[in-house]
Design a protein around this motif. Structure first.
Motif, PDB file in Angstrom:
ATOM      1  N   LYS B  58      10.103 -19.843   7.163  1.00  0.00           N
ATOM      2  CA  LYS B  58       9.073 -19.677   8.203  1.00  0.00           C
ATOM      3  C   LYS B  58       9.384 -18.477   9.086  1.00  0.00           C
ATOM      4  N   MET B  59      10.636 -18.391   9.522  1.00  0.00           N
ATOM      5  CA  MET B  59      11.011 -17.260  10.392  1.00  0.00           C
ATOM      6  C   MET B  59      10.753 -15.939   9.680  1.00  0.00           C
ATOM      7  N   GLY B  60      11.163 -15.876   8.414  1.00  0.00           N
ATOM      8  CA  GLY B  60      11.052 -14.631   7.660  1.00  0.00           C
ATOM      9  C   GLY B  60       9.609 -14.227   7.424  1.00  0.00           C
ATOM     10  N   VAL B  61       8.812 -15.185   6.982  1.00  0.00           N
ATOM     11  CA  VAL B  61       7.422 -14.863   6.667  1.00  0.00           C
ATOM     12  C   VAL B  61       6.674 -14.459   7.942  1.00  0.00           C
ATOM     13  N   ALA B  62       6.938 -15.164   9.044  1.00  0.00           N
ATOM     14  CA  ALA B  62       6.248 -14.834  10.301  1.00  0.00           C
ATOM     15  C   ALA B  62       6.665 -13.451  10.794  1.00  0.00           C
ATOM     16  N   ALA B  63       7.966 -13.149  10.774  1.00  0.00           N
ATOM     17  CA  ALA B  63       8.428 -11.834  11.243  1.00  0.00           C
ATOM     18  C   ALA B  63       7.837 -10.724  10.372  1.00  0.00           C
ATOM     19  N   ALA B  64       7.742 -10.981   9.078  1.00  0.00           N
ATOM     20  CA  ALA B  64       7.167  -9.983   8.171  1.00  0.00           C
ATOM     21  C   ALA B  64       5.698  -9.740   8.515  1.00  0.00           C
ATOM     22  N   LYS B  65       4.963 -10.850   8.748  1.00  0.00           N
ATOM     23  CA  LYS B  65       3.545 -10.719   9.067  1.00  0.00           C
ATOM     24  C   LYS B  65       3.339  -9.925  10.371  1.00  0.00           C
ATOM     25  N   ILE B  66       4.181 -10.207  11.366  1.00  0.00           N
ATOM     26  CA  ILE B  66       4.038  -9.505  12.651  1.00  0.00           C
ATOM     27  C   ILE B  66       4.255  -8.001  12.452  1.00  0.00           C
ATOM     28  N   SER B  67       5.254  -7.648  11.647  1.00  0.00           N
ATOM     29  CA  SER B  67       5.533  -6.221  11.455  1.00  0.00           C
ATOM     30  C   SER B  67       4.387  -5.532  10.705  1.00  0.00           C
ATOM     31  N   LEU B  68       3.781  -6.247   9.768  1.00  0.00           N
ATOM     32  CA  LEU B  68       2.640  -5.668   9.042  1.00  0.00           C
ATOM     33  C   LEU B  68       1.442  -5.470   9.975  1.00  0.00           C
ATOM     34  N   GLN B  69       1.221  -6.467  10.854  1.00  0.00           N
ATOM     35  CA  GLN B  69       0.119  -6.356  11.811  1.00  0.00           C
ATOM     36  C   GLN B  69       0.306  -5.138  12.706  1.00  0.00           C
ATOM     37  N   GLN B  70       1.552  -4.946  13.173  1.00  0.00           N
ATOM     38  CA  GLN B  70       1.828  -3.806  14.058  1.00  0.00           C
ATOM     39  C   GLN B  70       1.592  -2.481  13.352  1.00  0.00           C
ATOM     40  N   ALA B  71       1.981  -2.439  12.083  1.00  0.00           N
ATOM     41  CA  ALA B  71       1.824  -1.190  11.330  1.00  0.00           C
ATOM     42  C   ALA B  71       0.383  -1.034  10.836  1.00  0.00           C
ATOM     43  N   GLU B  72      -0.415  -2.053  11.088  1.00  0.00           N
ATOM     44  CA  GLU B  72      -1.832  -2.065  10.701  1.00  0.00           C
ATOM     45  C   GLU B  72      -2.018  -1.832   9.207  1.00  0.00           C
ATOM     46  N   ILE B  73      -1.185  -2.494   8.406  1.00  0.00           N
ATOM     47  CA  ILE B  73      -1.386  -2.436   6.957  1.00  0.00           C
ATOM     48  C   ILE B  73      -1.352  -3.855   6.401  1.00  0.00           C
ATOM     49  N   GLU B  74      -1.970  -4.031   5.249  1.00  0.00           N
ATOM     50  CA  GLU B  74      -2.022  -5.371   4.670  1.00  0.00           C
ATOM     51  C   GLU B  74      -1.095  -5.553   3.493  1.00  0.00           C
ATOM     52  N   ASN B  75      -0.774  -4.441   2.822  1.00  0.00           N
ATOM     53  CA  ASN B  75       0.110  -4.556   1.675  1.00  0.00           C
ATOM     54  C   ASN B  75       1.128  -3.422   1.695  1.00  0.00           C
ATOM     55  N   VAL B  76       2.151  -3.549   0.875  1.00  0.00           N
ATOM     56  CA  VAL B  76       3.235  -2.565   0.889  1.00  0.00           C
ATOM     57  C   VAL B  76       3.644  -2.209  -0.542  1.00  0.00           C
ATOM     58  N   ASP B  77       4.412  -1.143  -0.662  1.00  0.00           N
ATOM     59  CA  ASP B  77       4.868  -0.681  -1.974  1.00  0.00           C
ATOM     60  C   ASP B  77       6.206  -1.299  -2.371  1.00  0.00           C
ATOM     61  N   ALA B  78       6.851  -1.969  -1.434  1.00  0.00           N
ATOM     62  CA  ALA B  78       8.112  -2.642  -1.760  1.00  0.00           C
ATOM     63  C   ALA B  78       8.433  -3.667  -0.684  1.00  0.00           C
ATOM     64  N   ILE B  79       9.064  -4.755  -1.120  1.00  0.00           N
ATOM     65  CA  ILE B  79       9.573  -5.760  -0.175  1.00  0.00           C
ATOM     66  C   ILE B  79      11.065  -5.889  -0.448  1.00  0.00           C
ATOM     67  N   ILE B  80      11.888  -5.610   0.560  1.00  0.00           N
ATOM     68  CA  ILE B  80      13.339  -5.653   0.362  1.00  0.00           C
ATOM     69  C   ILE B  80      13.956  -6.488   1.480  1.00  0.00           C
TER      70      ILE B  80
END
Lengths: 395, 354, 84
Positions: B58-80
């Protein structure tokens, strides 16, 4: 370009490269009755165990009272052979790294002491060796490797990703030389885990057979020594194969199951072909992931049909020899792929008799000798939709 | 080639979801176990996925979602991702079930969620990302391993956006294990000034910090990652100081260019020796702040430090909880993170304004 | 039968951690998988263990579960047919 200059392996079919090759040439599986793993299921299942106790493994490594667990000892033994086979005496002559892979690390030891811990009996400290990356720290230290050490844990594709990372570290000029591969020891934790998924075959697994019932678990470790072109030229090193392509993609379909159309597998294979700059007709052999589960084999078969169309190259799953060694699997299958190139031989997919109803392909079921093998594709897929493909080529 | 931080998301012991509140109200913590302040996860995770998720997922998925929202993107070229401990709550659950039921009548959910790459896989599922997906686990260098890969990936794939994160959980059984192993500081030994400790042990923390990185600047770009370096076999403090000088040289920076050092003291008198010596010898004239008394010590605490550094550079302000002298008017150009884990793994990260 | 259906609903909610769902939200005839409750293959494995644990019924091949797990009602019918 990245060169393979050393290989080392230990699994159910042998404690080194030469024993492994003999077993493969003689179609002798290592899967059988469970002797070492302490589980109530031991009499009901078969597994691909390494045929040595913890103590015997320590003796093989020439160690005493090392306190290393099975995962670490397997890793150490295969690394030792890989370094020896690459003729490396002084590890410090080049920027050298160690990239390992494991799914559960020290679980084989943790699970023996966890009950005492839960009952507040304060067993010896096992948490330091529990961490999945701990074996890499110990093995790298043992061989004096310090320029870069890390561990990848992406379930059953882990070692493929370790091999891929090693190649990229060389291609990005961060390292000159890197030992890459993976290790996993059988443990109750994974055994029971796969049993809850109801995907363990109680008899020998039958990858790509229409009547396949599931996988057999195995254990082992295997590592490659990868070196840069500069090192290979400067030291005039003997090259076993090149690592010409690699790719990782995500199925993004389900936490554990593969998509019916094998989308992630397809993308990983395609990326590897792109990196290698090869067309599909150049692949002479595919060492398949082929676990023997209904889901994996159909999904992988579909991906292969979509990639290769009418011209599916000879393929086999050597998990019918070793069992599914999880995070070590891609390391073990990389060594087997290289042996295939070196010996101009395609090793058979054991126990497969009936073609799958829902696919048009059928694996190689008898040893094929004197086959010119220039390029081998090796597939590995894991939980979390993690799909990886590697291409090894004749130098 | 520049690496820009275009979005961040952090869940930690502090209220790092609300950055303004964090800068005003962050407080040094004096407990043995520093659990995370959690958001309402329903804002980030769909209910049908939520029901199976453990704490760290939960912590990981939520933190990831927040960072995507801030960057204003919905998808990425890599998840590490990097995690030292992996999904321990599910591991513990399945191990207990094996023991309690003598290997019978077990169910698969906790097993399948126990693999280290569960969070990276769940993020991929959630945003339907079919691209590169790697997970590292190397104790105190797990997040750094992910970041080193990220740097290579951006070098290999121009114009891409990638999601990088570090995460670890401090659930009760893990805390109990560390307590039994003698790694946790005694409650009566905990002091506010983490750098002045005279006793052994650390306070266990947890969290998830995610970053959207790119070679391309974005209107929300916060900072730039100038450099990262890791070490596993240090001889002594002098060795670290030499390596630090080399690191700064490679970045064309001198000690005077460093506006702030974020020092990864864990509070363990032995483990912190080399960092304290380095700070004394090299940074006697530099602002030094400590971050593990805010987030606790854990394998991927350096990801919290990166979040903190990026927030400080963006706001050009240092939270009052971090420094006890006034820093108004200070131009914060370069922040150096010096981290250590159990005095066996060390890393440097340099984060700059851009 | 009604009692069994009610009990099953409670057990399913607990086993599958459907915290947002109340027993009365589950339509006994609605499909459990895909639509309806939206369960998946992992849930099917959880339900197989639930059957064994609570009712002593063993399903050896997950493929057999498909018909039994169509809805809460078919599940209840299967349990009572096995008890006779």
């Amino acid at each position: 370009m990245v060169f393979v200059t050393g290989i080392g392996i230990i699994s159910a079919i042998g404690k080194n490269v030469s024993e492994t090759l003999s077993s493969l040439l003689e179609s002798r599986t290592g899967i059988g009755k469970i002797h070492h793993l302490q589980t109530i299921h031991a009499n009901n299942f078969v597994a691909g165990e390494v045929k040595y106790s913890l103590q015997e493994l320590e003796n093989l490594a020439g160690l005493k009272n090392s306190n290393y667990n099975r995962t670490t000892l397997l890793s150490l033994l295969a690394t030792q052979e890989a370094l020896l086979s690459a003729g490396i005496e002084d590890i410090t002559t080049h920027r050298t790294g160690f990239i390992s892979a494991s799914s559960v690390g020290g679980m084989c030891h943790t699970e023996l002491l966890y009950e005492d811990f839960l009952e507040d009996k304060s067993p010896e400290n096992f948490i330091d060796s529990h961490y999945t990356g701990a074996h890499a720290t110990d093995v790298a230290k043992h061989f004096g490797i310090s320029d870069y050490v890390t561990t990848i844990s992406t379930a059953c594709s882990s070692a493929a990703n370790a091999i891929m990372l090693g190649a990229r570290l060389i291609n990005n000029n961060i390292l000159d030389r890197v030992v890459v591969g993976g290790t996993d020891a059988l443990c109750k934790f994974t055994f029971n885990g796969f049993n809850t998924l109801m995907i363990l075959d109680k008899e020998w697994c039958k990858p790509f057979d229409n009547n396949r019932k599931g996988l057999n678990l195995g254990e082992g470790a295997a590592y490659l020594v990868l070196e840069s072109e500069r090192v290979v030229k400067a030291e005039n090193k003997k090259v076993l194969a090149t690592l010409s392509g690699y790719g990782n993609a995500n199925d993004a379909y389900h936490q554990t199951a593969s998509s019916p159309d094998g989308q992630g597998a397809y993308a990983a294979i395609q990326k590897a072909l792109q990196v290698a700059n090869l067309s599909t007709d150049k692949i002479n052999y595919v060492n398949a992931h082929g676990t023997g589960t209904a889901n994996n084999d159909l999904s992988e078969a579909t991906a292969m049909q979509n990639i290769f169309k009418q011209n599916i190259p000879p393929f086999s799953s050597t998990k019918s020899f070793t069992g599914h060694t999880l995070a070590a699997a891609a390391g073990i299958e990389a060594v087997i792929s290289i042996l295939s190139i070196q010996n101009k031989t395609i090793f058979p997919n054991l126990n497969c008799k009936t073609q799958m109803e829902d696919a048009v392909l059928f694996p190689v079921t008898n040893l094929q000798k004197n086959v010119e093998i220039n390029h081998v594709l090796s597939n590995s897929f894991g939980f979390g939709g993690n799909c990886s493909s590697l291409i090894f080529s004749k130098n | 080639m520049a690496i820009y931080i275009n979005g961040t998301g952090c869940i930690s012991h502090q209220n790092t979801i609300d950055v303004a509140d964090f800068f005003e109200n962050a407080q040094v913590a004096c407990q043995q176990r520093l659990v995370a302040q959690e958001p309402d996860y329903k804002n980030y995770v769909p209910a049908n996925m939520f029901r199976r998720m453990s704490h760290v997922i939960k912590m990981g998925v939520a933190a990831a979602k927040i960072s995507l929202q801030q960057a204003e993107i919905e998808n990425v070229d890599a998840i590490i991702t990097g995690t030292g401990l992996g999904c321990f709550e599910d591991t513990d659950k399945f191990l207990r079930a094996i023991i309690e039921n003598d290997e019978q009548l077990l169910t698969p959910t906790s097993f399948i969620q126990s693999t280290h790459n569960t969070v990276a896989g769940q993020i991929a599922l959630l945003i339907k990302c079919h691209n590169y997906n790697f997970t590292y686990t190397q104790q105190g260098l797990s997040f750094e391993s992910a970041l080193i890969d990220a740097k290579m990936f951006l070098n290999e794939n121009k114009n891409s956006n990638i999601l990088v994160g570090g995460l670890d959980e401090a659930i009760q059984p893990y805390f109990d294990l560390l307590l039994q192993a003698g790694e946790i500081k005694k409650q009566e030994d905990i002091i506010v000034e983490i750098e002045n400790n005279k006793t052994k042990g650390f306070c266990l923390g947890e969290g998830a910090s995610f970053f959207v990185l790119s070679n391309e600047k974005h209107k929300n770009t916060k900072a730039e990652i100038k450099g990262i370096k890791t070490f596993t076999s240090l001889k002594d403090g002098g060795d670290l100081q030499n390596k630090l000088s080399l690191f700064l040289q490679e970045l064309n920076l001198s000690v005077n260019d460093i506006s702030l050092v974020l020092s990864g003291n864990s509070g363990d008198v032995e483990d912190d020796k080399i960092l304290n010596e380095t700070n004394r010898n090299i940074f006697s004239q530099t602002n030094i702040a400590y971050f593990k008394n805010l987030c606790g010590e854990y394998f991927t605490a350096s990801a919290f430090a990166l979040w903190l550094a990026s927030a400080i550079i963006e706001k050009q302000e240092i939270p009052t909880a971090l420094v006890n002298k006034p820093t108004q008017g200070l131009l914060i150009k370069n922040i150096l993170i010096l981290n250590q884990y159990r005095n066996s793994e060390y890393s440097f990260m340099c984060i700059s304004s851009c | 039968m009604e009692n069994l259906i009610q009990n099953l609903k409670v057990q399913i909610i607990e086993q599958l951690n459907l915290a947002e769902t109340k027993p009365e939200d589950i339509d006994a005839s609605a499909p459990l998988f895909g639509e309806g409750l939206g369960l998946d293959s992992i849930d099917a494995l959880e339900l197989i263990v639930l059957l064994e644990k609570n009712y002593g019924l063993k399903i050896a091949d997950p493929k057999d579960a498909k018909n039994i797990f169509q809805s809460v009602k078919t599940l209840a019918e299967y349990i009572s047919s096995q008890k006779k």
